[in-house]
Design a protein around this motif. Structure first.
Motif: not given
Length: 407
Positions: A298-304
């Motif tokens: 979720v952190e990666q999806i949010s950052a992207e």
């Protein structure tokens, strides 16, 4: 006709859309209220006492002869009756119907329970109307606060409190159930498999080992509404672009993490064919084998997504709607289920990626789950299926478990 077949046929047309053939059994809707009356009638026909608790969960009680006072240490089984939009017939109702059928089967065997037995139907498991899953069980365990629950809104702006009031209930009574741990000795939930693992190994029944951690996050992309024909591309702040890029990024990230991520619900404003959107509200459903992986995903999806938004001049807010930690069903009840079902041979033990009331209740009481084969592997769709023979075998298996537990 078997007990299961009779019960199953009585609800097949409730809440079914005539065009899609899918089910629209949303919390506190007319379809939901009809199913609640069916539950009450099914219990009454079996001489079982019926109650609807403070959180809208339904309970049907079969008490041992001479039992006085409140039920304690009960064998509880059931599931839920609501559906996702255009959902299948089996997700939820299979467990409730099988529970009543199991009571009939156990009684026909001449079993007299030494502990109370209950069939339960938990309220608003899918969260299709108000956006939060397992509302009834979360309220009962204290995982969801009464104030937050009362303020939940559907897409028409109707709050849960208003919907309950219209249905003749008392939302001011919502809250944790202090009797839960005393009343439930074990909760065993039977559910249609939401995948094809059983079909691939040609087995009709499985026992659950765990539920993947999962959650929902709301992504709000804010741009600027404008004319779709007259606004130059370079002058646009179109949130649809950042959202679309984020959908692709989520799929790629899920692949890398060996997890799943889905944007399945989207609200577009102003939602005109000739208008550039001003806002996109989209809900991410993400699930992974462990909590660290889910967090990283979720952190990666949010950052992207923030990167896509910045590139397109869009503002982005990400809010947590719900997070459910991993549930590992305890070895004791699981082994007991396997022993009770030994006549069926080796019983597969499988994890599931789907959330269930059993997972919520596991924080307070012992829980276990049984799965019935779904040859299509499809769920949350009208194509969801289970063969009649497997459904009847599931009811028999649940009866075996019930009989072993209550004698």
């Amino acid at each position: 006709m078997t007990a299961f077949d009779s019960l199953w046929g009585a609800i097949l047309d409730v809440g079914q859309d005539k065009d899609t053939r899918g089910y629209r059994r949303y919390a506190w809707s007319d379809a939901d209220l009809t199913l609640r009356e069916w539950f009450r009638d099914s219990a009454t026909a079996r001489g079982m006492g019926v109650e609807e608790d403070r959180n809208g969960n339904m309970w049907a009680w079969w008490l041992p002869p001479g039992w006085t006072g409140d039920p304690t240490n009960a064998f509880v089984t059931g599931s839920h009756l609501d559906s996702v939009p255009d959902g299948g017939a089996f997700d939820g109702p299979l467990g409730v119907v099988s529970a009543f059928a199991a009571v009939d089967i156990v009684r026909a065997r001449g079993v007299v329970p030494k502990v109370p037995v209950a069939v339960a139907a938990f309220s608003d498991e899918e969260g299709a109307r108000f956006g939060v899953a397992c509302v009834g069980s979360q309220l009962s365990t204290g995982a969801l606060s009464a104030d937050r629950a009362r303020g939940l809104r559907d897409v028409d702006g109707v709050t849960l409190a208003e919907a309950m009031t219209r249905a003749g209930r008392k939302p001011e009574a919502l809250g944790a159930d202090a009797t839960l741990t005393d009343r439930i000795g074990v909760y065993v939930e039977l559910h249609v498999e939401q995948g094809r693992a059983l079909d691939l190994v040609d087995r009709p029944i499985a026992v659950a080992s765990a539920i993947w951690p999962h959650g929902r996050w709301e992504f709000t992309f804010d741009g600027a509404a404008n004319h779709a024909g007259t606004t130059r591309l370079v002058d646009r702040r179109d949130p649809m672009l950042a959202f679309a890029s984020s959908v692709h990024s989520a799929r790629s990230a899920a692949t890398v993490h060996e997890a799943v991520a889905t944007f399945g619900k989207v609200l577009v404003s102003p939602n005109g064919a000739n208008a550039i959107p001003s806002r996109i509200r989209a809900w991410l459903d993400a699930r992974a084998a462990d909590e660290a992986t889910l967090t990283a995903l979720v952190e990666q999806i949010s950052a992207e997504a923030r990167g896509h938004a910045t590139q397109d001049g869009i503002d982005l807010q990400v809010a947590v709607e719900s997070i459910t930690p991993i549930v590992e069903f305890p070895e004791g009840p699981r082994a007991r289920l396997q022993r009770a079902l030994s006549r069926l041979g080796d019983i597969p033990v499988l994890p599931t990626q789907a959330g269930h009331d059993a997972g919520i209740l596991s924080a307070k009481v012992p829980t276990a789950m049984l799965f019935v084969r779904n040859p299509t592997g499809v769920s949350h769709s009208p194509e969801e299926h289970a063969e009649s023979d497997d459904c009847n075998l599931g009811a028999e298996a649940l009866a075996d478990v019930m009989a072993e537990w209550v004698q």
